[in-house]
Scaffold this motif. Structure first.
Motif, mmCIF file in Angstrom:
data_model
loop_
_atom_site.group_PDB
_atom_site.id
_atom_site.type_symbol
_atom_site.label_atom_id
_atom_site.label_comp_id
_atom_site.label_asym_id
_atom_site.label_seq_id
_atom_site.Cartn_x
_atom_site.Cartn_y
_atom_site.Cartn_z
ATOM 1 N N ILE A 1 0.835 -1.208 0.000
ATOM 2 C CA ILE A 1 0.000 0.000 0.000
ATOM 3 C C ILE A 1 0.867 1.253 0.000
ATOM 4 C CG2 ILE A 1 -1.675 1.333 1.330
ATOM 5 C CD1 ILE A 1 -2.842 -1.087 -0.150
ATOM 6 N N ILE A 2 1.941 1.246 0.789
ATOM 7 C CA ILE A 2 2.869 2.385 0.792
ATOM 8 C C ILE A 2 3.439 2.588 -0.615
ATOM 9 C CG2 ILE A 2 5.071 3.262 1.689
ATOM 10 C CD1 ILE A 2 4.429 1.612 4.277
ATOM 11 N N GLY A 3 3.813 1.487 -1.261
ATOM 12 C CA GLY A 3 4.363 1.564 -2.604
ATOM 13 C C GLY A 3 3.362 2.117 -3.607
ATOM 14 N N LEU A 4 2.131 1.632 -3.565
ATOM 15 C CA LEU A 4 1.099 2.118 -4.485
ATOM 16 C C LEU A 4 0.847 3.611 -4.289
ATOM 17 C CD1 LEU A 4 -1.512 -0.795 -4.286
ATOM 18 C CD2 LEU A 4 0.029 -0.292 -6.171
ATOM 19 N N LYS A 5 0.751 4.026 -3.029
ATOM 20 C CA LYS A 5 0.515 5.441 -2.742
ATOM 21 C C LYS A 5 1.681 6.299 -3.231
ATOM 22 C CE LYS A 5 -2.464 4.872 1.371
ATOM 23 N NZ LYS A 5 -3.583 5.742 0.978
ATOM 24 N N SER A 6 2.892 5.803 -3.072
ATOM 25 C CA SER A 6 4.065 6.574 -3.501
ATOM 26 C C SER A 6 4.118 6.695 -5.019
ATOM 27 C CB SER A 6 5.342 5.909 -2.981
ATOM 28 O OG SER A 6 5.404 5.972 -1.563
ATOM 29 N N THR A 7 3.827 5.603 -5.720
ATOM 30 C CA THR A 7 3.801 5.663 -7.190
ATOM 31 C C THR A 7 2.757 6.668 -7.658
ATOM 32 O OG1 THR A 7 4.583 3.396 -7.493
ATOM 33 C CG2 THR A 7 3.317 4.351 -9.292
ATOM 34 N N LEU A 8 1.575 6.611 -7.065
ATOM 35 C CA LEU A 8 0.507 7.538 -7.445
ATOM 36 C C LEU A 8 0.919 8.985 -7.189
ATOM 37 C CD1 LEU A 8 -2.410 7.864 -8.474
ATOM 38 C CD2 LEU A 8 -3.156 7.727 -6.090
ATOM 39 N N LYS A 9 1.545 9.219 -6.046
ATOM 40 C CA LYS A 9 2.003 10.572 -5.715
ATOM 41 C C LYS A 9 3.025 11.052 -6.740
ATOM 42 C CE LYS A 9 4.092 13.267 -1.950
ATOM 43 N NZ LYS A 9 4.709 13.193 -0.589
ATOM 44 N N GLY A 10 3.947 10.164 -7.112
ATOM 45 C CA GLY A 10 4.957 10.524 -8.102
ATOM 46 C C GLY A 10 4.350 10.824 -9.459
ATOM 47 N N LEU A 11 3.393 10.012 -9.891
ATOM 48 C CA LEU A 11 2.738 10.231 -11.179
ATOM 49 C C LEU A 11 2.027 11.576 -11.217
ATOM 50 C CD1 LEU A 11 1.225 6.676 -11.848
ATOM 51 C CD2 LEU A 11 3.196 7.702 -13.005
ATOM 52 N N ASN A 12 1.426 11.936 -10.096
ATOM 53 C CA ASN A 12 0.687 13.199 -10.034
ATOM 54 C C ASN A 12 1.593 14.425 -10.038
ATOM 55 O OD1 ASN A 12 -1.964 12.167 -10.002
ATOM 56 N ND2 ASN A 12 -1.866 11.735 -7.820
ATOM 57 N N LYS A 13 2.893 14.219 -9.845
ATOM 58 C CA LYS A 13 3.842 15.342 -9.816
ATOM 59 C C LYS A 13 4.565 15.548 -11.153
ATOM 60 C CE LYS A 13 6.565 15.347 -6.157
ATOM 61 N NZ LYS A 13 7.351 14.818 -5.004
ATOM 62 N N LEU A 14 4.311 14.656 -12.127
ATOM 63 C CA LEU A 14 5.062 14.720 -13.378
ATOM 64 C C LEU A 14 4.606 15.869 -14.269
ATOM 65 C CD1 LEU A 14 5.251 10.934 -14.379
ATOM 66 C CD2 LEU A 14 7.039 12.329 -13.305
#
Length: 447
Positions: A353-366
């Motif tokens: 879950i931490i990994g999924l949330k981090s990936t999503l956060k990163g995608l939203n910053k691109l």
């Protein structure tokens, strides 16, 4: 010492607690106790519904009161059970004694010996844990998975027309489109999720060695196998594993963990690709006021979300790997190794879950840096050589691959002009030359 986010040993209960707090409803000690109480209560009700002769007079109006024992379960109730366990030194027996106390409070003491009737601890554990995993998957994991998947779908569509220099073996290769490259991950994730949906949530329920020995000796005329299947499948919504030893064989659970591991691996692959694109300046990242990228270099905006995701998903996969490899193994009719291992089942889910949330956060910053995409394409005209030699093959031109190899495998920079000059030297009709000159790194992107 009071447990806090600062003194917790595990980061999932410390630094990252806010990201995974929802999982405590399924994988904490209190949650496990609650699920055990649920199974015991529903089992007693199922015995009443047969009914066993001694339970024929049980008032069905009290079923709601019984279910309230687990529906209204509190931390204080869990503490009471842990206090009982300090005496019994047996966690499931402590649950049985707690429920018997609740029966006393409801003035139905004469029925309390039918709590845990004919069961072994694993009939409770091997239904409670699969049920908690199934509900955690549906309530927590699946929504987070779809957040990432839907964001990737959106980006794939948004970037579908963005031409991009591909890199195979790290070297410039036939151009592609950014949206298509993201779509690769979308399809991979969807296919694995479809496999995930096909894996049953299986549970064992059959007595001390899986044969309903105690049930049959007490009530030989009842079809206990049919009862067990109906209870597990209709009451709990799980698949009844039969035959088994004392414990669930965990084959389906292992399949679930292996599939979750594959999904995590796909996301790690995505994390690494996006990280690389950031390093190539294909993406900038949104800057949040007040944030620091480096303690020493003020200019840095690091792709830390993708790094965080990769690290956490790697830990998750290591634990999923151990669970999947270890759980199906048990000496003879059972050993206790599964019990202590299963207490860690929330750990890989938390890191996932931490990994999924981090990936999503990163995608939203691109932030797309289209100029860099165009620059790389313009600087790599050699990649259209494949297109030219393929059309020449179509036209039966002699040795086209070798002709293009001679042009492109030099240390001289290949440009639009050098490609055009080469085309002019070819012994082909002018219409073919014009066709070849229409090919550019930006439009040679396939379907």
């Amino acid at each position: 010492m009071q447990l806090s986010s600062l003194n917790a040993i595990s980061p999932i209960d410390g630094r990252y607690r806010s990201k995974v707090e929802a999982l405590s409803n399924y994988f904490s000690e209190e949650a496990l106790i609650k699920y055990r109480v649920l199974v015991e209560i529903e089992y007693f009700i199922a015995l009443c519904e047969i009914p066993l002769p001694q339970l024929e007079r049980f008032d069905a109006n009290l079923f709601d009161d019984l279910r309230a024992i687990y529906k209204n379960f509190t931390a204080d109730d869990a503490l009471k059970i842990k206090t009982i366990e300090s005496v019994t030194n047996h966690d499931v027996k402590a649950v049985e004694y707690f429920i018997k106390e609740q029966f006393d409070a409801l003035n139905i003491s004469e029925y309390k010996e039918f709590i845990h009737f004919g069961l072994t601890s694993q009939d409770i554990n091997n239904t409670a844990i699969p049920l908690s995993i199934k509900e955690a998957m549906n309530d927590v994991y699946v929504p987070e998975y779809f957040k990432v998947l839907n964001e990737l779908k959106s980006l794939s569509n948004e970037w579908k027309a963005v031409s991009m220099l591909a890199r195979t073996h790290g070297q410039p290769a036939s151009p592609t489109r950014l949206g298509k490259e993201i779509e690769v991950f979308v399809v991979r994730l969807e296919e694995q999720f479809n496999l995930l949906n096909d894996i049953p949530s299986a549970a064992k329920f059959g007595g001390a060695t899986g044969n309903f020995n105690a049930h049959k000796v007490a009530y030989p005329t009842i079809d206990w196998k049919a009862f067990g299947s109906k209870f597990v499948q209709e009451k709990l919504g799980l698949q009844h594993s039969f035959p088994t030893t004392q414990i669930e064989h965990y084959d389906h659970m292992a399949a679930l963990f292996d599939c979750l591991k594959r999904i995590n691996t796909i996301i790690i692959d995505l994390d690494r690709d996006i990280w690389t694109y950031v390093s190539m300046d294909y993406f900038k990242q949104k800057i949040k006021k007040g944030e620091v990228g480096s303690s020493a270099m003020p200019h840095k905006v690091n792709p830390i979300d993708f790094e965080n995701s990769e690290g956490n998903l790697g830990i998750a996969n290591a634990v999923f790997e151990h669970l999947a490899a270890k759980l199906p193994l048990s000496r003879l009719q059972r050993d206790l190794t599964d019990s202590t291992v299963l207490r860690n089942v929330g750990v890989p889910f938390s890191h996932t879950i931490i990994g999924l949330k981090s990936t999503l956060k990163g995608l939203n910053k691109l932030l797309l840096n289209e100029a860099k995409f165009a620059e790389d394409l313009e600087n790599n005209w050699a990649v259209v050589a494949e297109a030219i030699q393929t059309i020449l093959r179509r036209e039966a031109y002699p040795n086209p691959y070798e002709a293009l190899k001679g042009l492109t495998r030099t240390n001289e920079k290949i440009t639009q002009d050098s490609i055009s000059n080469f085309i002019d030297t070819l012994d082909v009709p002018n219409s073919i030359k014009e066709e070849l000159k229409q090919i550019t790194p930006s439009n040679y992107t396939g379907i």
